[in-house]
Design an enzyme around this catalytic site. Structure first.
Site, mmCIF file in Angstrom:
data_model
loop_
_atom_site.group_PDB
_atom_site.id
_atom_site.type_symbol
_atom_site.label_atom_id
_atom_site.label_comp_id
_atom_site.label_asym_id
_atom_site.label_seq_id
_atom_site.Cartn_x
_atom_site.Cartn_y
_atom_site.Cartn_z
ATOM 1 N N HIS A 153 8.878 -7.844 3.323
ATOM 2 C CA HIS A 153 8.411 -6.943 4.211
ATOM 3 C C HIS A 153 7.767 -7.186 5.736
ATOM 4 C CE1 HIS A 153 4.941 -3.695 5.877
ATOM 5 N NE2 HIS A 153 6.471 -3.369 6.033
ATOM 6 N N ASN B 249 -1.450 -2.298 4.496
ATOM 7 C CA ASN B 249 -1.227 -1.385 4.605
ATOM 8 C C ASN B 249 -2.499 -1.091 3.809
ATOM 9 O OD1 ASN B 249 0.104 -0.351 6.653
ATOM 10 N ND2 ASN B 249 2.465 -0.270 5.625
ATOM 11 N N GLU C 86 5.449 -9.771 4.168
ATOM 12 C CA GLU C 86 4.692 -9.235 2.511
ATOM 13 C C GLU C 86 5.676 -10.024 1.567
ATOM 14 O OE1 GLU C 86 1.276 -6.691 3.102
ATOM 15 O OE2 GLU C 86 3.054 -5.918 2.635
ATOM 16 N N SER D 155 7.993 -0.352 3.312
ATOM 17 C CA SER D 155 6.737 -0.802 3.753
ATOM 18 C C SER D 155 5.975 0.229 2.934
ATOM 19 C CB SER D 155 6.560 -0.783 5.150
ATOM 20 O OG SER D 155 6.982 1.132 5.510
#
Length: 509
Positions: free
Chosen positions: A142, A192, A154, A121
């Site tokens: 991910h 993120n 992802e 991550s």
């Protein structure tokens, strides 16, 4: 290199590994689940069987579908049994040295054509692959917890990853019912990374004493439609989880001002006020339930009669909106070139504090109240006086804008109002990600909607509210503060100047 995938190895039988296994077997893929702790792998299989049976009892699947899916799941006792797999996904502890060692280990087990994927991550895919003999077959894949419900993954291209692998895993994600979003191997990837603006700007607003925790959460949920306020979210995640991510991305981008963390979180972390898990964070919790603070609202009761209202707006559509609202409320307008001495001056400005707006327009700051219209006249109305706005003017503004169906929030002077500041930072950051080529505008929008549950993708959101409003707000905030965190992205500037949508992509020559 493999172009079709049927047999998938998964290393790590925790929540993430089990979730990936679930969507893989449900889509008809053979899964070989391995964990260094064989008991953990078997327990994961038992738990997965129970989960699918529960879903069948709710009518989500038939008994036959559950049996077929479980027949695709195999618990293996040693890593050598993964040699039949065309793809191996690791979902182990988030430590670079451990992941690097595992990838090297796998190279001695699997065939030369097997794709090696990391579910990291936050770590660099390029770094994880650095010591492999064939780093070109290492890729990021991910997923997000809970995997069966979070329908996004992802697909991360490391520096050496073969493009064909990205295509293969993109196709696989679709088969497993997830939306793949392709991204370069950069800190935070898409989701993120894009999520930094919501939290960091909210913390900055709090740090400037513009509004309380409760007010900021309330305003952002009511006006912009976020499911959770930023401080509710931080408490849920836990500051021991959130702060290291903030600090890591800030440092990995060499102290880029847009990602600057807040001293508030660092202090709370030191004081072990981590959120729900400790019973105290930005809110207090009893048995995991948030305890709402009782804050006394200012007494702004108003007996009338209403003064005339003199309007100033940066955009014609805002003036039309306010005129219509005031007409319904039967409030008379002051239409003179300059306001009368007893008129309430309402300014719908962007990116300024109330004092700057008053001085720019040449009006008396004692009469001024600013209103945030970046989300229109929703159920949330945020008002900002100058330092010297009279009590009578504030009382009149409160009475006018509180119509029984809305919540009025008063904030202290700020460069722009709460929703403006947070939204423009979200849009600007996403535009800069597109400018850097981290991902396409379409993938940034989809990733954020699915991964962060924002009401809109950030780039499309900019078009919805008006890119010219986003740009003007940033320009003024930058001019007033000199803080480079507010500098507008070139992607945003060029498209706004050419009157193009923010997701516009020029044709290649």
């Amino acid at each position: 290199m493999q172009t079709t995938i049927q047999q998938i190895g998964i290393i790590g039988a925790g929540i993430m590994g089990t979730g990936i296994a679930q969507i893989a077997i449900q889509s008809g893929h053979d899964v070989y689940l391995y964990d260094a702790n064989i008991d953990a792998a078997q327990q994961a299989k038992n738990k997965l069987e129970h989960t699918l049976q529960q879903l069948a009892a709710k009518g989500k699947f038939t008994t036959e579908q559950v049996e077929t899916a479980l027949a695709h799941l195999h618990v293996v006792k040693n890593m050598q049994q993964l040699k039949v797999c065309e793809l191996v996904i690791e979902a182990i502890i988030e430590k670079l040295d451990v992941k690097k060692q595992l990838m090297q280990q796998l190279e001695s087990v699997v065939s030369a054509d097997t794709i090696l994927a990391t579910n990291t991550s936050s770590l660099s895919v390029t770094a994880i692959a650095a010591d492999c003999q064939h780093p070109e077959r290492v890729v990021g894949y991910h997923f997000f917890n809970p995997v069966p419900l979070m329908k996004v993954v992802e697909v991360i291209q490391g520096l050496h990853t073969q493009p064909e692998i990205i295509e293969t895993l993109t196709h696989l994600a679709h088969k497993m019912g997830h939306r793949p979003v392709r991204t370069k191997d950069t800190p935070g990837f898409i989701i993120n990374h894009a999520g930094r603006a919501y939290l960091t700007e909210s913390l900055k607003i709090l740090g400037e004493n513009v509004a309380t925790v409760e007010q900021i959460d309330q305003v952002l949920k009511s006006s912009l439609g976020f499911r959770m306020g930023p401080f509710e979210l931080l408490d849920l995640t836990g500051l021991d989880v959130s702060y290291p991510v903030m600090e890591s991305i800030y440092q990995q981008y060499y102290q880029e001002p847009r990602y600057r963390p807040s001293v508030i979180i660092q202090q709370m972390l030191t004081g072990k006020q981590l959120g729900r898990k400790t019973g105290q964070g930005f809110y207090r919790y009893v048995d995991q339930q948030k305890q709402n603070a009782t804050t006394a609202e200012p007494d702004l009761s108003y007996a009338g009669p209403f003064p005339k209202v003199w309007l100033a707006t940066d955009f014609p559509q805002d003036k039309a909106l306010l005129r219509e609202f005031l007409a319904v409320r039967q409030i008379q307008l002051d239409t003179a070139e300059q306001p009368a001495a007893d008129s309430l001056v309402v300014i719908a400005s962007y990116g300024e504090d109330a004092t700057s707006s008053a001085l720019r327009l040449g009006v008396n700051p004692q009469q001024v109240v600013c209103i945030d219209l970046i989300a229109g006249l929703t159920q949330q109305r945020t008002l900002m006086p100058t330092l010297v706005t009279t009590t009578a003017m504030k009382q009149a503004a409160q009475a006018i804008f509180h119509d029984g169906m809305s919540h009025v929030t008063w904030i202290t002077e700020s460069i722009g109002l709460i929703s403006q500041r947070v939204l423009v930072m979200i849009v600007n950051l996403a535009c800069d990600m597109a400018q850097q080529g981290i991902a396409s505008a379409e993938d940034i929008n989809s990733g954020v909607r699915l991964g962060l549950a924002y009401p809109h993708g950030p780039i499309e959101w900019g078009d919805l509210v008006g890119s010219e409003k986003i740009l003007l707000t940033l320009q003024r905030m930058l001019a007033l503060t000199g803080d480079p965190r507010y500098r507008p992205s070139p992607w945003l500037q060029r498209r706004c100047k050419l009157n193009l949508p923010l997701d516009f992509q020029p044709q290649n020559i």
